[in-house]
Design a protein around this motif. Structure first.
Motif, short mmCIF file in Angstrom:
data_model
loop_
_atom_site.label_atom_id
_atom_site.label_comp_id
_atom_site.label_asym_id
_atom_site.label_seq_id
_atom_site.Cartn_x
_atom_site.Cartn_y
_atom_site.Cartn_z
N GLY A 98 0.82 -1.20 0.00
CA GLY A 98 0.00 0.00 0.00
C GLY A 98 0.85 1.25 0.00
N ASP A 99 0.20 2.39 -0.04
CA ASP A 99 0.90 3.67 -0.08
C ASP A 99 1.11 4.16 1.34
OD1 ASP A 99 2.10 5.96 -1.00
OD2 ASP A 99 0.20 7.03 -1.31
N GLY A 100 2.13 3.62 2.01
CA GLY A 100 2.34 4.01 3.39
C GLY A 100 3.63 3.46 3.96
N GLN A 101 3.75 3.59 5.27
CA GLN A 101 4.95 3.15 5.98
C GLN A 101 4.55 2.46 7.28
OE1 GLN A 101 6.57 7.05 6.60
NE2 GLN A 101 7.84 6.98 4.76
N THR A 127 -7.29 14.42 5.22
CA THR A 127 -6.14 15.28 5.53
C THR A 127 -4.89 14.89 4.75
OG1 THR A 127 -5.45 13.90 7.40
CG2 THR A 127 -7.02 15.67 7.87
N GLY A 128 -4.93 13.79 4.04
CA GLY A 128 -3.79 13.36 3.24
C GLY A 128 -2.85 12.40 3.94
N ILE A 129 -2.94 12.28 5.27
CA ILE A 129 -2.09 11.34 6.00
C ILE A 129 -2.81 10.88 7.25
CG2 ILE A 129 -0.86 13.20 7.21
CD1 ILE A 129 1.64 11.36 7.12
N GLU A 130 -2.73 9.57 7.52
CA GLU A 130 -3.41 8.98 8.66
C GLU A 130 -2.48 7.99 9.35
OE1 GLU A 130 -7.93 9.06 6.77
OE2 GLU A 130 -6.74 7.21 6.68
N GLU A 131 -2.69 7.81 10.63
CA GLU A 131 -1.92 6.82 11.39
C GLU A 131 -2.88 5.79 11.96
OE1 GLU A 131 1.81 6.36 14.42
OE2 GLU A 131 1.08 8.35 13.88
N GLY A 136 -8.63 -1.41 14.17
CA GLY A 136 -9.47 -0.56 13.35
C GLY A 136 -9.44 0.91 13.71
N ILE A 137 -8.60 1.29 14.67
CA ILE A 137 -8.55 2.67 15.14
C ILE A 137 -7.50 3.45 14.35
CG2 ILE A 137 -8.13 4.18 17.12
CD1 ILE A 137 -8.95 1.83 18.91
N GLY A 138 -7.88 4.64 13.90
CA GLY A 138 -6.96 5.48 13.16
C GLY A 138 -7.07 6.94 13.57
N ILE A 139 -6.05 7.70 13.20
CA ILE A 139 -6.00 9.12 13.51
C ILE A 139 -5.70 9.88 12.23
CG2 ILE A 139 -4.99 10.89 15.01
CD1 ILE A 139 -3.78 8.55 16.66
N ALA A 140 -6.59 10.77 11.84
CA ALA A 140 -6.32 11.65 10.71
C ALA A 140 -5.43 12.79 11.20
CB ALA A 140 -7.62 12.20 10.15
N LEU A 141 -4.32 13.00 10.51
CA LEU A 141 -3.32 13.98 10.95
C LEU A 141 -3.24 15.16 9.98
CD1 LEU A 141 -0.46 11.45 11.74
CD2 LEU A 141 -1.94 12.57 13.42
N LYS A 142 -2.88 16.30 10.52
CA LYS A 142 -2.53 17.46 9.71
C LYS A 142 -1.06 17.76 9.94
CE LYS A 142 -6.99 19.80 9.31
NZ LYS A 142 -7.75 21.06 9.58
N THR A 151 5.51 19.19 12.19
CA THR A 151 4.59 18.94 13.29
C THR A 151 3.36 18.23 12.74
OG1 THR A 151 5.33 20.90 14.49
CG2 THR A 151 3.21 19.95 15.14
N PHE A 152 2.97 17.14 13.39
CA PHE A 152 1.77 16.39 13.04
C PHE A 152 0.77 16.56 14.18
CE2 PHE A 152 5.42 14.43 11.11
CZ PHE A 152 5.01 14.06 9.83
N ARG A 153 -0.42 17.04 13.85
CA ARG A 153 -1.48 17.23 14.85
C ARG A 153 -2.72 16.43 14.47
NH1 ARG A 153 0.80 22.47 14.51
NH2 ARG A 153 1.66 23.18 16.51
N SER A 154 -3.34 15.83 15.46
CA SER A 154 -4.54 15.04 15.19
C SER A 154 -5.68 15.97 14.77
CB SER A 154 -4.94 14.24 16.43
OG SER A 154 -5.18 15.09 17.53
N ASP A 155 -6.36 15.59 13.70
CA ASP A 155 -7.56 16.32 13.26
C ASP A 155 -8.81 15.65 13.82
OD1 ASP A 155 -8.77 18.36 11.27
OD2 ASP A 155 -9.78 16.46 10.76
N HIS A 156 -8.84 14.32 13.75
CA HIS A 156 -9.93 13.54 14.35
C HIS A 156 -9.51 12.08 14.42
CE1 HIS A 156 -10.79 13.25 9.99
NE2 HIS A 156 -11.19 12.04 10.28
#
Length: 215
Positions: A98-101, A127-131, A136-142, A151-156
């Protein structure tokens, strides 16, 4: 505290994913060392490893409780104050499928095995990047840039169930997550994690000092 396997360097190609997220002007203003770290893409599932040391660690009472509860979900948060001044290792592996790390963070402890935190970063979502931290839990980052790093900040926060993406309501979210990468020069950088709650204040904070590969 030098890093990486000196016997065989992983195959590397140019990676413009972070560059596109930030925009050309913000990317160009970053220190060259930061652009080098975030502008390389490993091929064939190869990994890059950074070694360092935990230099700061703090949890308030609510943070300790949350970190222990989170161990049921694979321990995505640092949970042992004895990791202070202990060795730290971070490895980053390209996700071939996939497109990730894939990120693996290992923190030493005064006693017992080190704590190991697994997560996956994907260049996707609103947001273009998620962790993804598992279950099944993820964090959308800005992501944003400043004069010394990123700096990476959680959006939701969100939950993926049966192919559906469910955004968690504010009352179910543990707090505002901030992760920063600060270049210190001399091939060193500071990785900082902070989780802050509007109700309980600063829950968990951790700083770890790392060195670039091969230095």
């Amino acid at each position: 505290m030098h890093s990486e396997n000196a016997l065989q360097r992983p195959p590397v190609m140019t990676d413009d994913r972070f560059r596109k997220l930030l925009g050309e002007e913000a990317w160009s203003a970053l220190p060259a060392a930061v652009r080098r770290r975030f502008g390389k893409r490993l091929r064939g599932g190869a990994s890059v490893v950074y070694q360092g040391q935990v230099v700061a660690m703090h949890m308030n009472m609510a943070g300790r409780f949350l970190a222990q509860i989170a161990r049921l979900l694979g321990a995505p948060l640092p949970h042992d104050l004895s990791s202070l001044n202990q060795p730290a290792v971070v490895s980053v592996t390209e996700d071939c499928a996939g497109d990730g790390q894939f990120w693996l963070r290992q923190y030493g402890r005064a006693n017992g095995f080190p704590q190991v935190i697994h997560s996956s970063k994907r260049f996707a979502g609103p947001t273009g990047i998620e962790e993804y931290i598992g279950f099944g839990i993820g964090i959308a980052l800005k992501v944003s840039a400043n004069g010394s790093g990123l700096t990476f900040r959680s959006d939701h926060y969100f939950l993926q169930v049966a192919g559906r993406r469910l955004r968690l309501p504010a009352w179910l979210q543990p707090g505002r997550l901030t992760i920063s990468h600060k270049d210190l020069g001399a091939s060193r950088f500071l990785f900082s994690l902070s989780l802050r709650s509007g109700l309980f204040g600063k829950l968990v904070c951790q700083d770890a000092l790392f060195h670039d590969q091969g230095d």
